[in-house]
Design a protein around this motif. Structure first.
Motif, PDB file in Angstrom:
ATOM      1  N   PHE A 269       0.838  -1.213   0.000  1.00 40.94           N
ATOM      2  CA  PHE A 269       0.000   0.000   0.000  1.00 40.94           C
ATOM      3  C   PHE A 269       0.862   1.249   0.000  1.00 40.94           C
ATOM      4  CE2 PHE A 269      -3.672  -2.620   1.494  1.00 40.94           C
ATOM      5  CZ  PHE A 269      -4.590  -2.174   0.564  1.00 40.94           C
ATOM      6  N   ILE A 270       1.896   1.261   0.849  1.00 41.93           N
ATOM      7  CA  ILE A 270       2.795   2.421   0.893  1.00 41.93           C
ATOM      8  C   ILE A 270       3.519   2.581  -0.438  1.00 41.93           C
ATOM      9  CG2 ILE A 270       4.874   3.363   1.986  1.00 41.93           C
ATOM     10  CD1 ILE A 270       3.980   2.010   4.582  1.00 41.93           C
ATOM     11  N   PHE A 271       3.983   1.456  -1.010  1.00 48.00           N
ATOM     12  CA  PHE A 271       4.692   1.479  -2.278  1.00 48.00           C
ATOM     13  C   PHE A 271       3.800   2.048  -3.383  1.00 48.00           C
ATOM     14  CE2 PHE A 271       5.763  -0.596  -6.319  1.00 48.00           C
ATOM     15  CZ  PHE A 271       7.105  -0.282  -6.435  1.00 48.00           C
ATOM     16  N   CYS A 272       2.565   1.560  -3.455  1.00 54.48           N
ATOM     17  CA  CYS A 272       1.634   2.037  -4.486  1.00 54.48           C
ATOM     18  C   CYS A 272       1.292   3.518  -4.296  1.00 54.48           C
ATOM     19  CB  CYS A 272       0.355   1.201  -4.476  1.00 54.48           C
ATOM     20  SG  CYS A 272       0.611  -0.518  -5.025  1.00 54.48           S
ATOM     21  N   ALA A 273       1.122   3.928  -3.031  1.00 57.43           N
ATOM     22  CA  ALA A 273       0.807   5.337  -2.750  1.00 57.43           C
ATOM     23  C   ALA A 273       1.952   6.243  -3.187  1.00 57.43           C
ATOM     24  CB  ALA A 273       0.519   5.521  -1.264  1.00 57.43           C
ATOM     25  N   LEU A 274       3.171   5.853  -2.847  1.00 63.62           N
ATOM     26  CA  LEU A 274       4.339   6.645  -3.250  1.00 63.62           C
ATOM     27  C   LEU A 274       4.465   6.701  -4.766  1.00 63.62           C
ATOM     28  CD1 LEU A 274       7.016   5.392  -0.674  1.00 63.62           C
ATOM     29  CD2 LEU A 274       5.961   7.655  -0.759  1.00 63.62           C
ATOM     30  N   LYS A 275       4.170   5.565  -5.391  1.00 66.54           N
ATOM     31  CA  LYS A 275       4.299   5.471  -6.841  1.00 66.54           C
ATOM     32  C   LYS A 275       3.287   6.376  -7.550  1.00 66.54           C
ATOM     33  CE  LYS A 275       4.583   1.919 -10.447  1.00 66.54           C
ATOM     34  NZ  LYS A 275       4.439   0.480 -10.745  1.00 66.54           N
ATOM     35  N   VAL A 276       2.067   6.438  -7.030  1.00 67.73           N
ATOM     36  CA  VAL A 276       1.003   7.235  -7.654  1.00 67.73           C
ATOM     37  C   VAL A 276       1.142   8.718  -7.335  1.00 67.73           C
ATOM     38  CG1 VAL A 276      -1.491   7.657  -7.676  1.00 67.73           C
ATOM     39  CG2 VAL A 276      -0.618   5.313  -7.734  1.00 67.73           C
ATOM     40  N   VAL A 277       1.396   9.016  -6.058  1.00 73.00           N
ATOM     41  CA  VAL A 277       1.392  10.411  -5.607  1.00 73.00           C
ATOM     42  C   VAL A 277       2.685  11.130  -5.977  1.00 73.00           C
ATOM     43  CG1 VAL A 277       1.217  11.949  -3.611  1.00 73.00           C
ATOM     44  CG2 VAL A 277      -0.205   9.885  -3.745  1.00 73.00           C
ATOM     45  N   PHE A 278       3.803  10.482  -5.718  1.00 74.12           N
ATOM     46  CA  PHE A 278       5.081  11.179  -5.901  1.00 74.12           C
ATOM     47  C   PHE A 278       5.816  10.772  -7.177  1.00 74.12           C
ATOM     48  CE2 PHE A 278       4.326  11.089  -1.297  1.00 74.12           C
ATOM     49  CZ  PHE A 278       4.365  12.452  -1.028  1.00 74.12           C
ATOM     50  N   SER A 279       5.457   9.609  -7.740  1.00 71.45           N
ATOM     51  CA  SER A 279       6.132   9.103  -8.938  1.00 71.45           C
ATOM     52  C   SER A 279       7.653   9.245  -8.844  1.00 71.45           C
ATOM     53  CB  SER A 279       5.632   9.848 -10.188  1.00 71.45           C
ATOM     54  OG  SER A 279       4.253   9.687 -10.346  1.00 71.45           O
ATOM     55  N   PRO A 280       8.253   8.682  -7.798  1.00 69.28           N
ATOM     56  CA  PRO A 280       9.695   8.860  -7.612  1.00 69.28           C
ATOM     57  C   PRO A 280      10.492   8.292  -8.783  1.00 69.28           C
ATOM     58  CG  PRO A 280       8.844   7.152  -6.152  1.00 69.28           C
ATOM     59  CD  PRO A 280       7.665   7.809  -6.773  1.00 69.28           C
ATOM     60  N   VAL A 281      11.457   9.097  -9.230  1.00 70.35           N
ATOM     61  CA  VAL A 281      12.238   8.726 -10.405  1.00 70.35           C
ATOM     62  C   VAL A 281      13.067   7.472 -10.167  1.00 70.35           C
ATOM     63  CG1 VAL A 281      14.031   9.513 -12.019  1.00 70.35           C
ATOM     64  CG2 VAL A 281      12.339  11.134 -11.135  1.00 70.35           C
ATOM     65  N   PHE A 282      13.518   7.278  -8.920  1.00 70.46           N
ATOM     66  CA  PHE A 282      14.438   6.168  -8.650  1.00 70.46           C
ATOM     67  C   PHE A 282      13.814   4.801  -8.923  1.00 70.46           C
ATOM     68  CE2 PHE A 282      12.238   5.727  -4.641  1.00 70.46           C
ATOM     69  CZ  PHE A 282      12.419   4.385  -4.296  1.00 70.46           C
ATOM     70  N   LEU A 283      12.469   4.713  -8.945  1.00 71.27           N
ATOM     71  CA  LEU A 283      11.823   3.426  -9.210  1.00 71.27           C
ATOM     72  C   LEU A 283      12.115   2.922 -10.620  1.00 71.27           C
ATOM     73  CD1 LEU A 283       8.311   3.800  -7.495  1.00 71.27           C
ATOM     74  CD2 LEU A 283      10.320   2.581  -6.653  1.00 71.27           C
ATOM     75  N   ASP A 284      12.408   3.848 -11.544  1.00 69.49           N
ATOM     76  CA  ASP A 284      12.723   3.447 -12.920  1.00 69.49           C
ATOM     77  C   ASP A 284      14.208   3.175 -13.120  1.00 69.49           C
ATOM     78  OD1 ASP A 284      10.058   3.681 -13.802  1.00 69.49           O
ATOM     79  OD2 ASP A 284      10.289   5.863 -13.992  1.00 69.49           O
ATOM     80  N   GLU A 285      15.009   3.487 -12.125  1.00 75.71           N
ATOM     81  CA  GLU A 285      16.441   3.252 -12.249  1.00 75.71           C
ATOM     82  C   GLU A 285      16.770   1.774 -12.093  1.00 75.71           C
ATOM     83  OE1 GLU A 285      18.543   5.661  -9.483  1.00 75.71           O
ATOM     84  OE2 GLU A 285      17.860   7.568 -10.347  1.00 75.71           O
ATOM     85  N   SER A 286      17.898   1.374 -12.702  1.00 79.35           N
ATOM     86  CA  SER A 286      18.341  -0.011 -12.585  1.00 79.35           C
ATOM     87  C   SER A 286      18.808  -0.274 -11.155  1.00 79.35           C
ATOM     88  CB  SER A 286      19.484  -0.285 -13.565  1.00 79.35           C
ATOM     89  OG  SER A 286      19.029  -0.140 -14.888  1.00 79.35           O
ATOM     90  N   ALA A 287      18.335  -1.374 -10.600  1.00 75.04           N
ATOM     91  CA  ALA A 287      18.702  -1.715  -9.220  1.00 75.04           C
ATOM     92  C   ALA A 287      20.134  -2.245  -9.175  1.00 75.04           C
ATOM     93  CB  ALA A 287      17.736  -2.742  -8.669  1.00 75.04           C
ATOM     94  N   SER A 288      20.887  -1.785  -8.202  1.00 72.32           N
ATOM     95  CA  SER A 288      22.240  -2.298  -7.984  1.00 72.32           C
ATOM     96  C   SER A 288      22.190  -3.409  -6.936  1.00 72.32           C
ATOM     97  CB  SER A 288      23.164  -1.183  -7.501  1.00 72.32           C
ATOM     98  OG  SER A 288      22.753  -0.726  -6.216  1.00 72.32           O
ATOM     99  N   LEU A 289      23.288  -4.151  -6.801  1.00 65.64           N
ATOM    100  CA  LEU A 289      23.333  -5.222  -5.806  1.00 65.64           C
ATOM    101  C   LEU A 289      23.170  -4.647  -4.410  1.00 65.64           C
ATOM    102  CD1 LEU A 289      24.571  -6.550  -8.387  1.00 65.64           C
ATOM    103  CD2 LEU A 289      25.948  -7.947  -6.836  1.00 65.64           C
TER     104      LEU A 289
END
Length: 584
Positions: A269-289
């Motif tokens: 729920f928190i993840f979806c809320a952050l994704k919808v409300v703030f659309s943080p750019v880092f979510l589209d970045e490639s994940a590092s180890l």
């Protein structure tokens, strides 16, 4: 990705899982004493229980193994449900250590010092040191250290192999679309849960995710839900282990499941809320180890912060979901789930043997009392104790044999051998107690009595047997060598007393002051008392052997009798203390 890349991936995955498994087992054996110490600190204190769970999991690198042990503790009555909740929460933090170790593979720098911390730099050195320890060291502890290093090297080599095999997947459209699909949080959670349930290790599944992240196509938006799902999948091991356990053990497994399900639900729920409300750019970045390791840790820490104050509510909830049984339940004295942690299983065996030893010694003392103060209640108590020691010998013997098939340290193996020897002696002592009780019942049933002189002689040997029981029990309970060394000279005095009393009895028969029927009972009594002293000698000898790392019991006692002035002095002192010469 061709067939050779697939084979390389499977080979790397196999090495990765194998390395993690043998490293965890070796760490567990090497840290056996520390695990016992941590177990001893399990109290109702929430913080201590939390730290204990975190510490044990960080050592054996598996929250699943820790939770299975917790289910075993609860099923055995070693731990309450309230304590188990705190330990399980701590285990969820401890399991994140592995991901940070694996993230070292992502180090990329031109600085020589920093590059040294990259596993590919120090892994060959660790493997070389490990094989030297493993092949050329005789001590089990050093061999375990070598196995730990070899396991870690194998694990990291498998990680590198997997990363190399999947590195080309970044340009494959199907792979890109797969992780685009996992950006749907629900699908990501399901994928993480299924993968972890199959391999039954969240640490391993996080490692696989980190290996896939090398492609550069695994975004944080896809990785975070998968990490959340991995926490649910790891619960499958504890749920399976709770099958057939008592209600509180089932509740402990349910706590693990609910903790992660609730935490993941809130997290989504928190993840979806952050994704919808703030659309943080880092979510589209490639994940590092390191980024995946951080996400794993942060998520688990947040879950603990959320659930720790609500542990009481969580306990009430699982009590409702798993209601009380209609019939009273009995705790399993030796839960086979504890075999997953041999040092802790051995600790439980030791405690149960202590309980058995006290029962056996008390039964013999009651048996001696029954000759003068017989009652139906006392007779029932002696027979009940004998049944208990029979039961303990059966379950302990079976359990210790199973334990000996596990990979245990040299010291733990010696301790298991010691307990296997001792349980037979304690069981035989309680058998002799029943034999003495039956002699008392035969005297009463036939209306027989011993002469006053015979009764006085019995008092002396009773006192000697009472003392040797106390000495051998003290030697076992506290590993007291001083008490152990006092047993053998007293056992020799009891042997001599037996022969003297038989000789004196024959004289009374010849003089007609004692009946033949009483004589048979007299002989049985002396035999049971003398054999009880023999078992006490075995117990003390075993304690001495363990102290000197020598399991040749008869050789130890022979050397002590033949080459020790202390033995002769103690023998003379006991011979004087328990002398018959002043009796008529």
């Amino acid at each position: 990705m061709d067939i050779f890349d697939v084979l390389t991936l499977l080979g790397g995955l196999s090495l990765f899982l194998f390395g993690m498994d043998i490293m965890g087992q070796s760490l567990e054996r090497r840290a056996g004493g520390k695990l016992r110490l941590l177990l001893g600190r399990l109290t109702a204190n929430k913080a201590m229980g939390f730290l204990t769970g975190m510490g044990i999991t960080a050592v054996i690198q598996s929250s699943s193994a820790t939770t299975v042990m917790v289910v075993g503790f609860v099923n055995s009555g070693l731990m309450t449900l309230k304590q188990a909740i705190n330990v399980i929460m701590g285990a969820n933090i401890g399991t994140t250590v592995t991901a940070w170790i694996l993230s070292l593979a992502g180090i990329d720098s031109s600085n020589l010092l920093i590059r040294f911390f990259k596993p590919s730099s120090f892994m060959p050195v660790l493997a070389f040191i490990g094989i030297i320890f493993y092949m050329f060291c005789k001590k089990a502890g050093k061999k375990d250290t070598g196995t730990i290093l070899l396991g870690f090297a194998t694990l990291m080599f498998g990680m590198d192999t997997m990363s190399g095999a999947v590195s080309g997947l970044g340009s494959v459209p199907e792979f890109q679309s797969l992780f685009t699909m996992f950006r749907n949080p629900v699908l990501g959670v399901l994928a993480g849960a299924v993968l972890t349930a199959v391999i039954q290790s969240s640490s391993a599944s996080v490692g696989i995710l980190q290996a896939l992240a090398v492609t550069g196509k695994v975004s944080y938006g896809a990785a975070i839900p998968i990490v959340m799902g991995q926490n649910i999948g790891t619960c499958i091991t504890a749920v399976i282990s709770s099958i057939g356990a008592n209600k509180n053990a089932k509740r402990a497994a349910m706590v693990h499941l609910l903790f992660n399900v609730i935490g993941t639900t809130v997290g989504i729920f928190i993840f979806c809320a952050l994704k919808v409300v703030f659309s943080p750019v880092f979510l589209d970045e490639s994940a590092s180890l390191a980024g995946i390791a951080a996400a794993h840790t942060v998520f688990n820490v947040l879950c603990v912060f959320l659930m720790f104050p609500m542990s009481g509510i969580l306990e009430k909830l699982v009590n409702r979901l798993v209601p009380d049984a209609k019939q009273p339940e009995v705790h399993s004295e030796l839960d086979e789930r504890l075999l997953a942690a041999p040092p802790i299983a051995l600790e439980r065996c030791g405690k149960l043997t202590v309980h058995m030893a006290k029962i056996a010694v008390n039964s013999m003392k009651e048996g001696i009392s029954s000759l003068n103060d017989y009652s139906e209640l006392l007779a029932a108590s002696i027979r009940d104790k004998e049944e208990k020691t029979d039961h303990y010998e059966d379950i302990l013997g079976t359990y210790l044999v199973k334990l000996s098939t596990k990979q245990v340290s040299e010291s733990d193996s010696a301790e298991a051998t010691k307990l296997l020897k001792l349980i037979g002696d304690f069981e035989r002592i309680s058998d002799h107690a029943v034999n003495i009780l039956e002699s008392a019942e035969e005297l009463r049933g036939k209306g027989l009595v011993f002469t006053n002189t015979a009764a006085d002689e019995l008092k002396i040997i009773f006192q000697a047997v009472d003392e040797i029981l106390d000495l051998s029990l003290t030697a076992f309970l506290t590993d007291d060598l001083e008490s152990a060394y006092m047993v053998e000279p007293l056992e020799q005095v009891i042997d001599r007393l037996k022969e003297q009393m038989r000789t004196r009895h024959i004289l009374r028969l010849q003089q007609g002051t004692c009946s033949i029927d009483a004589g048979f009972i007299w002989s049985d009594l002396l035999t049971n008392l003398e054999r009880t002293a023999d078992h006490c000698s075995n117990i003390a000898g075993c304690v001495i052997d363990m102290a000197h790392h020598n399991m040749n019991h008869h050789e130890s006692l022979r050397n002590f009798r033949n080459n020790s002035e202390d033995f002769q002095q103690r023998f003379k002192a006991y011979a004087k203390k328990y002398s018959l010469q002043y009796l008529g």
